[in-house]
Design a protein around this motif. Structure first.
Motif, PDB file in Angstrom:
ATOM      1  N   ILE A 224      -3.540   9.833  14.878  1.00 46.97           N
ATOM      2  CA  ILE A 224      -4.464   9.285  15.884  1.00 46.97           C
ATOM      3  C   ILE A 224      -4.732   7.809  15.605  1.00 46.97           C
ATOM      4  N   PHE A 225      -4.951   7.478  14.334  1.00 49.25           N
ATOM      5  CA  PHE A 225      -5.197   6.084  13.969  1.00 49.25           C
ATOM      6  C   PHE A 225      -3.983   5.222  14.318  1.00 49.25           C
ATOM      7  N   ILE A 226      -2.797   5.681  13.952  1.00 47.11           N
ATOM      8  CA  ILE A 226      -1.570   4.941  14.266  1.00 47.11           C
ATOM      9  C   ILE A 226      -1.436   4.749  15.775  1.00 47.11           C
ATOM     10  N   PHE A 227      -1.735   5.799  16.524  1.00 43.47           N
ATOM     11  CA  PHE A 227      -1.647   5.771  17.979  1.00 43.47           C
ATOM     12  C   PHE A 227      -2.569   4.684  18.553  1.00 43.47           C
TER      13      PHE A 227
ATOM     14  N   LEU B 182       7.128   8.911   0.194  1.00 43.44           N
ATOM     15  CA  LEU B 182       7.669   7.702  -0.423  1.00 43.44           C
ATOM     16  C   LEU B 182       8.860   7.161   0.374  1.00 43.44           C
ATOM     17  N   LEU B 183       9.832   8.033   0.660  1.00 42.62           N
ATOM     18  CA  LEU B 183      11.030   7.591   1.368  1.00 42.62           C
ATOM     19  C   LEU B 183      10.721   7.181   2.803  1.00 42.62           C
ATOM     20  N   SER B 184       9.765   7.872   3.438  1.00 38.99           N
ATOM     21  CA  SER B 184       9.373   7.514   4.803  1.00 38.99           C
ATOM     22  C   SER B 184       8.789   6.105   4.832  1.00 38.99           C
ATOM     23  N   LEU B 185       7.956   5.785   3.849  1.00 45.83           N
ATOM     24  CA  LEU B 185       7.368   4.450   3.779  1.00 45.83           C
ATOM     25  C   LEU B 185       8.430   3.385   3.525  1.00 45.83           C
ATOM     26  N   TYR B 186       9.402   3.711   2.687  1.00 44.26           N
ATOM     27  CA  TYR B 186      10.485   2.760   2.424  1.00 44.26           C
ATOM     28  C   TYR B 186      11.334   2.526   3.681  1.00 44.26           C
ATOM     29  N   ILE B 187      11.528   3.556   4.483  1.00 47.50           N
ATOM     30  CA  ILE B 187      12.235   3.394   5.758  1.00 47.50           C
ATOM     31  C   ILE B 187      11.467   2.414   6.646  1.00 47.50           C
TER      32      ILE B 187
ATOM     33  N   GLY C 218       1.436  -1.710   8.724  1.00 46.67           N
ATOM     34  CA  GLY C 218       0.308  -2.275   7.983  1.00 46.67           C
ATOM     35  C   GLY C 218      -0.932  -1.425   8.126  1.00 46.67           C
ATOM     36  N   GLY C 219      -1.182  -0.958   9.355  1.00 44.87           N
ATOM     37  CA  GLY C 219      -2.333  -0.084   9.591  1.00 44.87           C
ATOM     38  C   GLY C 219      -2.212   1.232   8.864  1.00 44.87           C
ATOM     39  N   LEU C 220      -1.002   1.796   8.829  1.00 45.36           N
ATOM     40  CA  LEU C 220      -0.755   3.059   8.122  1.00 45.36           C
ATOM     41  C   LEU C 220      -1.075   2.929   6.645  1.00 45.36           C
ATOM     42  N   ILE C 221      -0.574   1.879   6.017  1.00 48.48           N
ATOM     43  CA  ILE C 221      -0.816   1.667   4.583  1.00 48.48           C
ATOM     44  C   ILE C 221      -2.296   1.449   4.306  1.00 48.48           C
ATOM     45  N   ALA C 222      -2.945   0.636   5.131  1.00 50.60           N
ATOM     46  CA  ALA C 222      -4.365   0.348   4.933  1.00 50.60           C
ATOM     47  C   ALA C 222      -5.224   1.593   5.125  1.00 50.60           C
ATOM     48  N   PHE C 223      -4.960   2.344   6.181  1.00 56.83           N
ATOM     49  CA  PHE C 223      -5.778   3.514   6.491  1.00 56.83           C
ATOM     50  C   PHE C 223      -5.592   4.617   5.449  1.00 56.83           C
TER      51      PHE C 223
ATOM     52  N   LEU D  84      -2.350  -3.058  -2.497  1.00 59.31           N
ATOM     53  CA  LEU D  84      -2.293  -2.318  -1.238  1.00 59.31           C
ATOM     54  C   LEU D  84      -2.746  -3.198  -0.073  1.00 59.31           C
ATOM     55  N   LEU D  85      -3.826  -3.950  -0.291  1.00 60.44           N
ATOM     56  CA  LEU D  85      -4.345  -4.833   0.757  1.00 60.44           C
ATOM     57  C   LEU D  85      -3.332  -5.926   1.105  1.00 60.44           C
ATOM     58  N   LEU D  86      -2.729  -6.526   0.091  1.00 60.42           N
ATOM     59  CA  LEU D  86      -1.747  -7.581   0.329  1.00 60.42           C
ATOM     60  C   LEU D  86      -0.515  -7.049   1.054  1.00 60.42           C
ATOM     61  N   THR D  87      -0.120  -5.809   0.732  1.00 62.02           N
ATOM     62  CA  THR D  87       1.025  -5.195   1.411  1.00 62.02           C
ATOM     63  C   THR D  87       0.731  -5.001   2.895  1.00 62.02           C
ATOM     64  N   ALA D  88      -0.460  -4.478   3.185  1.00 59.81           N
ATOM     65  CA  ALA D  88      -0.855  -4.280   4.586  1.00 59.81           C
ATOM     66  C   ALA D  88      -0.949  -5.618   5.314  1.00 59.81           C
TER      67      ALA D  88
END
Length: 368
Positions: free
Chosen positions: A159-162, A348-353, A313-318, A286-290
């Motif tokens: 929902i957040f991603i959406f 892990l692999l999904s995030l790397y994709i 970025g939103g996914l990582i932050a949330f 984490l913040l810098l990555t987002a």
């Protein structure tokens, strides 16, 4: 498929941040659950290869397969319902040819890619009822399939991603405020109804987790046990921590008082062993990555690139906020991993994709 790229346009900063987080994850998992450390290292190695390879693929070409991604996502989620592996009262895993993975984690990335292309295609008609209704239905189908596993925490992330996708895609502010005016009271009413004793909106264990958060003293020996011990572990680390793989008998982790220490409560291990300084360092990474993903989104060549980078970025932050919020007991207990740090190869692999595609968006960014 491939283009001529300039090395100076490559986002080495993002790679360094991701590798730093992955290194923290490997170290901490080695302390929390040594048997899983080698698997995490293999996952990181595979993830880096995938990320680098995808970074040189023209994402615009990949997005042409957006309907195939959507249908493939539904097929995987459907197979989970039909033949998924059960564990801890949920049916979230799929085992194919000896390979076990969690399709709901991959769904986050596939849906970001799908809606990036879909919204770009219908950009001029985005604020029409027909397109908004189509987007809602297209999101609603996989969302319900994830919710029924049950995977409430993952469905909340979707929902957040959406919301991020729609906002970045250019949805009208009138529609945003109108939706909030309806959604906020609706959520309050829904939660009130869900917490009724005879309600079936939430699973029993989900309701109990909320009750344990509201009144932890009453559930201190069972449902609030994990979070209370997590807070104790983080607090006991004080400023500098007790040291990596320490053998102190006062350690919450060493006393096996932290369940799921390598996954959901990995931040508690970081807090205990590396203290406040180590915890803040991980939060900053984490913040810098987002923020770097958001920076790529601002400079993307098209709407699709902007949506993908901003959504990642939103996914990582949330997810980071929720995971750390659970570990510090400022949120009810959920099952979300800490990006790049928690054990879990599918996540892990999904995030790397996703990061591989963000890197390609940066390579094709506007020069001005």
């Amino acid at each position: 498929m491939f283009k001529n790229y300039r090395l100076r346009d490559y986002d080495f900063k993002l790679i360094i941040l991701v590798l730093a987080l992955s290194a923290v994850g490997i170290m901490t998992i080695g302390s929390a659950e040594p048997a899983q450390q080698s698997r995490q290292m293999a996952g990181v190695a595979a993830g880096v290869v995938i990320m680098i390879a995808l970074s040189f693929f023209n994402y615009s070409v990949i997005l042409k397969l957006y309907w195939l991604m959507y249908i493939g996502n539904l097929v995987l989620l459907g197979l989970v319902i039909i033949m998924g592996e059960e564990g801890n009262g949920a049916q979230r895993w799929l085992k194919i040819g000896g390979l076990q993975f969690q399709p709901s984690e991959l769904a986050k990335i596939l849906l970001i890619l799908f809606f990036a292309q879909f919204i770009m295609k219908y950009k001029e008609k985005l604020n029409t009822f027909r397109v908004i209704a189509s987007i809602a239905v297209l999101m609603g189908v996989p969302w319900i399939m994830v919710l029924k596993q049950p995977a409430l925490s993952t469905s909340i992330v979707l929902i957040f991603i959406f919301c991020v996708i729609l906002y970045v895609g250019g949805i009208s502010y009138k529609l945003v405020f109108g939706a909030l005016a309806v959604a906020i009271p609706a959520v309050v009413i829904l939660v009130s109804l869900a917490m009724q004793p005879d309600s079936t909106i939430l699973e029993t264990y989900q309701k109990n987790r909320i009750l344990a958060f509201v009144n932890p003293e009453e559930y201190s020996t069972d449902l609030a046990y994990q979070q209370l011990n997590s807070v104790m572990a983080i607090g006991s680390g004080e400023l500098d921590g007790k040291g990596y793989k320490n053998n102190e008998i006062t350690s919450v982790k060493n006393g096996n008082f932290l369940s799921e220490a390598e996954t959901d409560f990995i931040f508690a291990v970081i807090g205990e062993e590396f203290g406040f300084k180590g915890s803040i360092a991980v939060i900053i990474l984490l913040l810098l990555t987002a923020m770097e993903c958001i920076s790529v989104a601002v400079r993307a060549k098209d709407v699709a690139g902007t949506i993908i980078a901003a959504a990642m970025g939103g996914l990582i932050a949330f997810q980071s906020f929720v995971n750390i919020g659970v570990a510090t007991f400022i949120l009810p207990n959920t099952g979300l991993p800490l990006p790049f740090v928690s054990y879990g190869l599918t996540s892990l692999l999904s995030l790397y994709i996703g990061m591989g595609i963000v890197l390609n968006i940066r390579l094709q960014a506007r020069k001005s």
